[in-house]
Design an enzyme around this catalytic site. Structure first.
Site, PDB file in Angstrom:
ATOM      1  N   GLU A  61     -64.314  29.902   1.993  1.00  0.00           N
ATOM      2  CA  GLU A  61     -65.181  29.112   2.882  1.00  0.00           C
ATOM      3  C   GLU A  61     -65.326  29.802   4.234  1.00  0.00           C
ATOM      4  O   GLU A  61     -66.403  29.891   4.817  1.00  0.00           O
ATOM      5  CB  GLU A  61     -64.594  27.706   3.116  1.00  0.00           C
ATOM      6  CG  GLU A  61     -64.466  26.853   1.871  1.00  0.00           C
ATOM      7  CD  GLU A  61     -63.119  27.002   1.171  1.00  0.00           C
ATOM      8  OE1 GLU A  61     -62.612  28.132   1.066  1.00  0.00           O
ATOM      9  OE2 GLU A  61     -62.588  25.977   0.728  1.00  0.00           O
ATOM     10  N   CYS A  97     -59.795  25.691   6.664  1.00  0.00           N
ATOM     11  CA  CYS A  97     -61.234  25.794   6.382  1.00  0.00           C
ATOM     12  C   CYS A  97     -61.959  24.547   6.871  1.00  0.00           C
ATOM     13  O   CYS A  97     -63.075  24.635   7.402  1.00  0.00           O
ATOM     14  CB  CYS A  97     -61.473  25.998   4.887  1.00  0.00           C
ATOM     15  SG  CYS A  97     -61.023  27.662   4.361  1.00  0.00           S
TER      16      CYS A  97
HETATM   17  N1  THU Z   1     -58.256  29.444  -0.942  1.00  0.00           N
HETATM   18  C1  THU Z   1     -59.577  29.420  -0.601  1.00  0.00           C
HETATM   19  O1  THU Z   1     -60.291  30.430  -0.692  1.00  0.00           O
HETATM   20  N2  THU Z   1     -60.094  28.248  -0.168  1.00  0.00           N
HETATM   21  C2  THU Z   1     -59.393  27.087  -0.026  1.00  0.00           C
HETATM   22  O2  THU Z   1     -59.922  26.096   0.443  1.00  0.00           O
HETATM   23  C3  THU Z   1     -58.008  27.019  -0.485  1.00  0.00           C
HETATM   24  C4  THU Z   1     -57.379  28.306  -0.841  1.00  0.00           C
HETATM   25  C5  THU Z   1     -57.687  30.722  -1.383  1.00  0.00           C
HETATM   26  C6  THU Z   1     -56.681  31.340  -0.440  1.00  0.00           C
HETATM   27  C7  THU Z   1     -55.874  32.199  -1.371  1.00  0.00           C
HETATM   28  O3  THU Z   1     -56.539  33.443  -1.539  1.00  0.00           O
HETATM   29  C8  THU Z   1     -55.923  31.462  -2.702  1.00  0.00           C
HETATM   30  O4  THU Z   1     -57.001  30.540  -2.600  1.00  0.00           O
HETATM   31  C9  THU Z   1     -54.649  30.713  -3.014  1.00  0.00           C
HETATM   32  O5  THU Z   1     -54.282  29.856  -2.011  1.00  0.00           O
END
Ligand code: THU
Length: 162
Positions: free
Chosen positions: A80, A120
């Site tokens: 995000e 985020c």
């Molecule tokens: N992650 C996201 O990209 N967005 C979120 O809202 C939650 C978590 C990613 C961060 C990390 O690369 C992986 O998911 C595991 O936490």
């Protein structure tokens, strides 16, 4: 009996649940497809949890981003924020109308909808406040179930900031 200096308040918000994203409007469908595309391109070798995010800007342009991890774990960034910061960096005068997020990986059962992490949400909230226009949030899961929220404030009431 009312107590002086005390107020009972409540917070209420509406959201939509759809059993499948297949019936969404064409412009939303496009974002869902882009978010899936972005998810597949994520760089997530450490968590093996891939997240894709896509946005539609006020000029109609669509952008996508995904999570980018790093061996120094906190240096990575969520999908995000990757797409929102890209939008802010390249299209600072456009507002974000809609963001769509999807994820896949063993961290979360496939029937769960990814709900953006707190950091985020904070960035999404500042984007919404900065543009003074609500951002629609579309969350989809692997069996196509969909939740649509009408404002980031519904995801982060009492967020830090103005
Ligand atoms: N992650 C996201 O990209 N967005 C979120 O809202 C939650 C978590 C990613 C961060 C990390 O690369 C992986 O998911 C595991 O936490």
């Amino acid at each position: 009996m009312p107590v002086e200096g005390f107020m009972q308040k409540s917070f209420h918000f509406d959201y939509e649940l759809h059993s499948t994203w297949e019936n969404l409007a064409e412009s939303d469908l496009q974002l869902v497809h882009l978010a899936y595309e972005a998810m597949d391109l994520a760089y997530a070798p450490y968590s093996e949890f891939k997240v894709g995010a896509a946005v539609r800007l006020s000029n109609g342009l669509t952008l996508k981003g995904n999570n980018q991890e790093n061996i120094a774990y906190p240096s990575g960034l969520c999908a995000e924020r990757v797409v929102l910061f890209y939008a802010g960096a390249n299209y600072p005068t456009e507002s974000i109308e809609t963001i769509c997020v999807v994820a896949r990986g063993e961290l979360m059962p496939s029937e769960f909808l990814l709900s953006p992490c707190g950091s985020c949400r904070q960035v999404m909230l500042e984007t919404e406040n900065r543009q003074a226009k609500k951002i629609r949030v579309i969350l989809v899961n692997q069996d196509k179930r969909t939740m649509i929220l009408h404002s980031v404030n519904d995801l982060l009431p009492f967020g830090f900031g103005k």
